[in-house]
Design an enzyme around this catalytic site. Sequence first.
Site, PDB file in Angstrom:
ATOM      1  N   GLU A  93     -18.714 -50.158  -8.851  1.00  0.00           N
ATOM      2  CA  GLU A  93     -17.987 -50.203 -10.116  1.00  0.00           C
ATOM      3  C   GLU A  93     -16.859 -51.228 -10.064  1.00  0.00           C
ATOM      4  OE1 GLU A  93     -16.463 -46.359 -10.940  1.00  0.00           O
ATOM      5  OE2 GLU A  93     -18.434 -45.461 -11.271  1.00  0.00           O
ATOM      6  N   SER A 190      -4.321 -49.883  -2.566  1.00  0.00           N
ATOM      7  CA  SER A 190      -4.015 -48.463  -2.719  1.00  0.00           C
ATOM      8  C   SER A 190      -4.762 -47.644  -1.677  1.00  0.00           C
ATOM      9  CB  SER A 190      -4.415 -47.999  -4.129  1.00  0.00           C
ATOM     10  OG  SER A 190      -4.181 -46.617  -4.288  1.00  0.00           O
ATOM     11  N   SER A 213      -1.643 -42.946  -2.637  1.00  0.00           N
ATOM     12  CA  SER A 213      -2.035 -41.832  -3.505  1.00  0.00           C
ATOM     13  C   SER A 213      -1.486 -40.538  -2.909  1.00  0.00           C
ATOM     14  CB  SER A 213      -3.559 -41.770  -3.626  1.00  0.00           C
ATOM     15  OG  SER A 213      -4.058 -42.939  -4.252  1.00  0.00           O
ATOM     16  N   LEU A 214      -0.400 -40.055  -3.468  1.00  0.00           N
ATOM     17  CA  LEU A 214       0.297 -38.899  -2.902  1.00  0.00           C
ATOM     18  C   LEU A 214      -0.214 -37.586  -3.505  1.00  0.00           C
ATOM     19  CD1 LEU A 214       2.537 -38.555  -0.789  1.00  0.00           C
ATOM     20  CD2 LEU A 214       4.172 -38.420  -2.667  1.00  0.00           C
ATOM     21  N   HIS A 215      -0.037 -37.432  -4.803  1.00  0.00           N
ATOM     22  CA  HIS A 215      -0.627 -36.350  -5.595  1.00  0.00           C
ATOM     23  C   HIS A 215      -0.070 -34.953  -5.325  1.00  0.00           C
ATOM     24  CE1 HIS A 215      -3.180 -39.556  -6.705  1.00  0.00           C
ATOM     25  NE2 HIS A 215      -4.051 -39.450  -5.722  1.00  0.00           N
ATOM     26  N   CYS A 332     -11.993 -44.069 -12.227  1.00  0.00           N
ATOM     27  CA  CYS A 332     -12.739 -44.340 -10.998  1.00  0.00           C
ATOM     28  C   CYS A 332     -13.902 -43.383 -10.781  1.00  0.00           C
ATOM     29  CB  CYS A 332     -11.798 -44.270  -9.800  1.00  0.00           C
ATOM     30  SG  CYS A 332     -12.600 -44.635  -8.240  1.00  0.00           S
TER      31      CYS A 332
END
Length: 350
Positions: A93, A190, A213-215, A332
């Site tokens: 993608e 990232s 990318s913590l989240h 994504c």
Amino acid sequence: MAPSPAPLLSLSLPELTDWVQTTGQPAYRGKQIHQWLYQKGARSLTAMTDLPKVWREKNVHYPIGRSVIDHCAVAPDHTRKYLLRLADGLIIETVGIPSSKRLTVCVSSQVGCAMDCNFCATGKGGFIRNLESHEIVDQVLTVQEEFHERVSNVVFMGMGEPLLNLPQVVKAVECLNQVVGIGQRALTISTVGLPGKIRQLADRHLQVTFAVSLHAPNQTLRQSLIPSARHYPLEQLLADCRAYVETTGRRVTFEYVLLAGVNDQPVHAEELAQKLRGFQTHVNLIPYNPISEVDYQRPTEAQINQFAQVLSDHRIAVSVRYSRGVQADAACGQLRASRKEELAELTPMA
């Protein structure tokens, strides 16, 4: 006949020059081919009309290294999501994101992903292989050609974990910077974070934008969302990020997907603010885009704004990033996942 050591797009200018000489052509032909590849969008030697016709016909079978557009979905905001078919038939993608002042490309670094983040469509399909550097660069060239506009920014936020393919990602970054002409600070890498990998990236002394990318604001919640995080304690991740800032002089951006009722409460924002106190950082809040495979929901605008306000009150730089192309399944992994039955016929099973 001299064999091509690799797809021509994967060769540097010196390597192209060496190769073309093995086919009996003068060295300057290497520069001509290089210009055709990066400036004129040539997808075959046949298209390179200032090269000798007999030579082109003789060497037409040599691979260029360009993908084929398998599918394109266009959102009302003009974001375009591409499924690109690689030389081995696998599908990746790529997203082209236009705005009034820039054209951003979201590139994949792997076919699939091994991280298995439980809110991400890409991870549901598993990992197949790493991309070669030219397969990453090709994504940028494809979007540039499709939009008839120079790409200004590239984000490594598509399929895959870039730091699990670090050598090829760095090689692609160098090509995009030195050959395609995109400034390093307009290139964003990232990662979800992997033990030792952030320090390896720091040691490259690149001036790219670096995003993690913590989240989640604590280890327990984070590893419930990102299974791979159980091997990388949050405190160690943050220590490595601080070391990255010290080594490169560049701040770290933390990506934080807001999941309704999971990690979007004021108490989570307060905890995150405490973790990031004194940190040279920026927080990108990303309201979740629902996918069919999981039951997470998007927070309300009030919840999003409240979370952002808590961080701002603690003097932490924060912004809300609304994903483009949602209507085109461009978040994504979503478009590829929506066509998974068709793709299953194309994708070898592990």
